[in-house]
Structure formats: structure tokens, C-alpha cells
Design an enzyme around this catalytic site. Structure first.
Site, short mmCIF file in Angstrom:
data_model
loop_
_atom_site.label_atom_id
_atom_site.label_comp_id
_atom_site.label_asym_id
_atom_site.label_seq_id
_atom_site.Cartn_x
_atom_site.Cartn_y
_atom_site.Cartn_z
N ASP A 26 38.03 13.70 78.13
CA ASP A 26 38.72 12.41 77.92
C ASP A 26 40.21 12.57 78.21
O ASP A 26 40.80 11.78 78.95
CB ASP A 26 38.56 11.93 76.46
CG ASP A 26 37.12 11.68 76.04
OD1 ASP A 26 36.79 10.52 75.76
OD2 ASP A 26 36.32 12.63 76.00
N ASP A 114 40.05 3.38 80.29
CA ASP A 114 39.22 4.16 79.37
C ASP A 114 38.83 5.41 80.14
O ASP A 114 38.01 5.37 81.05
CB ASP A 114 37.97 3.35 78.95
CG ASP A 114 37.31 3.95 77.72
OD1 ASP A 114 37.44 5.17 77.53
OD2 ASP A 114 36.66 3.19 76.98
N ILE A 116 37.22 8.20 79.45
CA ILE A 116 35.76 8.36 79.37
C ILE A 116 35.27 7.32 78.38
O ILE A 116 35.63 7.35 77.21
CB ILE A 116 35.31 9.75 78.89
CG1 ILE A 116 35.65 10.79 79.96
CG2 ILE A 116 33.79 9.77 78.63
CD1 ILE A 116 35.00 12.13 79.76
N ASP A 266 37.61 -1.10 76.62
CA ASP A 266 36.16 -1.02 76.54
C ASP A 266 35.46 -2.13 77.32
O ASP A 266 34.23 -2.12 77.44
CB ASP A 266 35.70 -1.07 75.08
CG ASP A 266 35.80 0.29 74.40
OD1 ASP A 266 35.57 1.31 75.08
OD2 ASP A 266 36.12 0.34 73.20
N1 LIG Z 1 31.92 1.30 64.97
C1 LIG Z 1 32.03 0.89 66.21
N2 LIG Z 1 31.59 -0.34 66.57
C2 LIG Z 1 31.68 -0.76 67.84
N3 LIG Z 1 32.19 -0.02 68.84
C3 LIG Z 1 32.64 1.19 68.55
C4 LIG Z 1 32.60 1.72 67.24
N4 LIG Z 1 33.12 2.95 67.26
C5 LIG Z 1 33.49 3.18 68.54
N5 LIG Z 1 33.22 2.10 69.31
C6 LIG Z 1 33.52 1.90 70.73
O1 LIG Z 1 32.31 1.82 71.47
C7 LIG Z 1 32.57 2.40 72.73
C8 LIG Z 1 31.28 2.84 73.38
O2 LIG Z 1 30.47 1.73 73.56
P1 LIG Z 1 28.92 1.88 73.88
O3 LIG Z 1 28.20 1.87 72.58
O4 LIG Z 1 28.67 0.65 74.70
O5 LIG Z 1 28.75 3.13 74.62
C9 LIG Z 1 33.48 3.54 72.42
O6 LIG Z 1 34.22 3.86 73.57
P2 LIG Z 1 34.63 5.41 73.82
O7 LIG Z 1 33.39 6.19 74.01
O8 LIG Z 1 35.48 5.26 75.04
O9 LIG Z 1 35.43 5.82 72.61
C10 LIG Z 1 34.34 3.00 71.29
O10 LIG Z 1 35.57 2.45 71.76
MG LIG Z 2 35.38 3.18 75.44
MG LIG Z 3 36.89 6.45 75.86
#
Ligand SMILES: Nc1ncnc2c1ncn2[C@@H]1O[C@H](COP(=O)(O)O)[C@@H](OP(=O)(O)O)[C@H]1O
Ligand SMILES: [Mg+2]
Ligand SMILES: [Mg+2]
Ligand SMILES: [Mg+2]
Length: 329
Positions: A26, A114, A116, A266
Site C-alpha cells: 500500500d 487508493d 491498494i 474508495d
Molecule cells: N467497517 C467498514 N465498513 C465499510 N467499509 C470499510 C470498513 N472498513 C474498511 N472499509 C473500506 O472498505 C474498503 C474495501 O472495500 P471492499 O469491501 O469493497 O473490498 C477498504 O478499502 P482499503 O482496502 O483500500 O482500505 C476500506 O476503505
Molecule cells: Mg479502499
Molecule cells: Mg487502500
């Protein structure tokens, strides 16, 4: 990036203050993209809104991690070939990461990154994406989604056993110019379009792999109301938006738990990739997403996307399911 995914060490993964994971990949990805943008856009002062910051890396325990990231970044830039400059120092890398501290907003241009997306998927060896978008006066005008593990062939419904196992997709969209997909090795450029399905019973939907990120119960209630027969396609990251933009499935659903605030990185790239492919992306109340409010999206209850024909039906099903949920509390 895929090599880093395979060779990731336990010590390469940290837990952020909100308990979500962050890895050397990341940080490295954020440094590389930030560095490239600065190099390619030298005339302008860069405003970058990006997820990670160097806070942890600058404390004593971060030293070793910084060395690892610096090596990854220099190896990546060297393998790119276009870079003749001398290797970056650890301080250069930390500064490149901290370029991402911009607050964005409704004036001027801001890059949104973003580095990653779907870190949990990345750690599991599943889907993840590198997502970059450009905001101009608060609107997304450009979006790029690199999805190194996404098959070039459809991942929707009954095509799972396709003989085409090639992976690595790049989606890009520019406002008014449509959405294109290319394989990450640079071949086969095609224009993509969202699904044209009009009968919701034939639709399939995408949602988060992680139930902690999006309520699987709520999406199942919505799908039931729509008569959807296919099981949910659960994958990490904005690869969902990419898959939706080429019609692998017809619906995207995201309903985080109460109190969660969505961040612009996101959704910015994914949103334009889907809208330029003919889709509609809204919050749970049917309002378009507003990327002009800074690092967070202010929105109601959740995010959904589909084609223009299905949106009214989807909105109705979402409203009813949310009402049922509220009245059952
Ligand atoms: N409790 C939560 N509820 C919703 N989204 C969350 C979360 N905790 C983290 N995320 C977000 O959900 C993203 C991933 O989404 P998905 O579930 O579609 O893969 C994460 O991005 P990152 O992986 O860039 O941190 C993060 O920003
Ligand atoms: Mg994300
Ligand atoms: Mg990320
Ligand atoms: Mg994260």
C-alpha cells in the site's frame, strides 16, 4: 505488485488505528503513483488525496518497514525503464507518501488515489485494485482502475468455468468519452458497457467479500424483493465496479454498518468507470455521489449501482428493505 502479494512477510503488514490492515505494498504503491504524477505534471503543483500517510513509518518501529518500501519503490521505478534518476532515499519515499494529504474539495483539480483498494483481498491472495481518479471542480472527470487479479473473461454467474484464465485488467474512463478495458500487458483494448438486462430476476449482483464492509443480510433482502435468482458475487475492492462496467453482473450493492463514513478514494475511479459505461451510481436514497466535500463522502445509508432501466426498481427495493430493517429494530 503481484510478486509482492506472493512474497509478503508477516512483518510487512501493520494494523491501522481503525484496525484495518496496511502493507508495504500500500505504502509503496502510493509512493510510486505520487512520484510519477509529480514527474509527469511538473508545471502544476500537485494536489493528491490519498489513503495512506507516513505517521507509523516515521516512528522508530517503522524504520525497517521504510527500508523495505524504499527498495520496493526503487525496484519498481527501475523496472519501468523510463526513470533515469538516481535511486530515491527513504526520506524521498516518505515525502512522496505524504503528498497525499490534500483535503480535496470543490475547487480546482485534485488527484484521488487508493494505492491498494481491497487490502484484505490482497492479503488473502484475492481481488484488489489500484484506483486513481481526477476531480475537477468537485466532479470526477477521469478514472483508472488497475485490477491485477481480475480475469479478462467475465466473472458473472455461469461463466465461472471459462477456459480463459488470463488475469489482469485495466479500466479507464474519461468524462464524455466512455469506458475502456485493456489487459494489463497492454493488448486487446475494448470499449465496455454495463449489462442491458431489464428483468431483475435475471440480474446478478456484486458485493463486498467482507461482511464487515457491507451487510450481506440487507443485500439478500433487496435481492429477494427483486426476484434475483443468482447467488451474490462477493469480491474485494473496486474490481466490482470494473466487472459491473463490462456487464459481468447487473447490480452493485454496498451497505456499511451504521456510523461508517465512506472515503472518496474508495469510489471515485469506480464511479466514473461505471457511469461512462452507461451505468448509474447513487447513494441509498438515489442521490448521485458528491465528491466535492473533502476526503469523505456524505451520504445516506449505502451505495448502489446498476443500469438506467433497473435503477427505479432497485431504488424501490432498497427503500423497502431499509424501512423493514428500521421498523424491526
Ligand atoms: N467497517 C467498514 N465498513 C465499510 N467499509 C470499510 C470498513 N472498513 C474498511 N472499509 C473500506 O472498505 C474498503 C474495501 O472495500 P471492499 O469491501 O469493497 O473490498 C477498504 O478499502 P482499503 O482496502 O483500500 O482500505 C476500506 O476503505
Ligand atoms: Mg479502499
Ligand atoms: Mg487502500
Ligand atoms: Mg485501507
Amino acid at each position: 505488485m503481484m510478486k509482492v502479494q506472493k512474497e509478503l512477510l508477516l512483518s510487512d503488514v501493520q494494523s491501522k488505528s481503525d484496525k484495518s490492515p496496511v502493507t508495504v505494498a500500500d505504502y509503496g504503491s502510493q509512493a510510486v503513483v505520487s512520484f510519477m504524477l509529480e514527474r509527469e505534471l511538473p508545471s502544476k503543483s500537485l494536489s493528491l488525496v490519498a489513503e495512506e500517510d507516513s505517521g507509523y513509518l516515521r516512528n522508530e518501529r517503522g524504520q525497517e518497514t521504510v527500508q523495505r518500501i524504499t527498495k520496493l519503490v526503487n525496484d519498481t521505478l527501475a523496472s519501468d525503464g523510463s526513470c533515469s534518476e538516481s535511486p530515491l532515499t527513504a526520506e524521498d519515499v516518505l515525502r512522496a507518501i505524504d503528498n497525499g494529504k490534500s483535503e480535496g474539495g470543490s475547487h480546482g483539480q485534485h488527484w484521488v488515489l487508493d494505492p491498494i483498494d481491497g487490502t484484505k483481498g490482497f492479503l488473502r491472495g484475492d481481488q484488489y485494485a489500484i484506483a486513481l481518479a481526477l476531480l475537477d471542480e468537485g466532479k470526477v472527470v477521469l478514472g483508472v482502475l488497475a485490477c491485477p487479479n481480475l480475469p479478462l473473461a467475465s466473472i458473472g454467474g455461469d461463466t465461472q468455468h471459462s477456459s480463459h484464465r488470463e488475469v489482469g485488467c485495466l479500466f479507464f474512463a474519461e468524462v464524455g468519452a466512455g469506458t475502456y478495458m485493456q489487459s494489463l500487458d497492454g493488448s486487446s483494448l475494448i470499449k465496455v458497457h454495463v449489462s442491458t438486462i431489464e428483468n431483475s430476476e435475471e440480474a446478478s449482483f456484486f458485493e463486498s467479500f467482507e461482511a464487515a464492509h457491507s451487510s450481506h443480510d440487507l443485500s439478500s433482502s433487496i435481492a429477494k424483493k427483486l426476484g434475483v435468482k443468482a447467488p451474490p458475487v462477493r469480491i474485494d475492492s473496486q474490481a466490482k465496479y470494473g466487472a459491473l462496467s463490462r456487464g459481468d453482473g447487473a447490480i452493485y450493492l454496498r451497505f456499511p454498518h451504521e456510523g461508517y463514513r465512506e472515503k472518496i478514494w474508495d469510489h471515485a475511479a469506480g464511479c466514473i468507470v461505471v457511469t461512462e459505461a452507461g451505468g448509474v451510481v447513487t447513494d441509498a436514497a438515489g442521490h448521485p455521489l458528491d465528491f466535492s466535500k473533502g476526503r469523505y463522502l456524505d451520504l445516506e445509508a449505502g451505495i448502489m449501482a446498476t443500469n438506467q432501466k433497473l435503477m427505479p426498481l432497485l431504488l424501490k427495493a432498497v427503500r423497502e428493505s431499509l424501512e423493514e430493517k428500521t421498523s424491526s429494530l
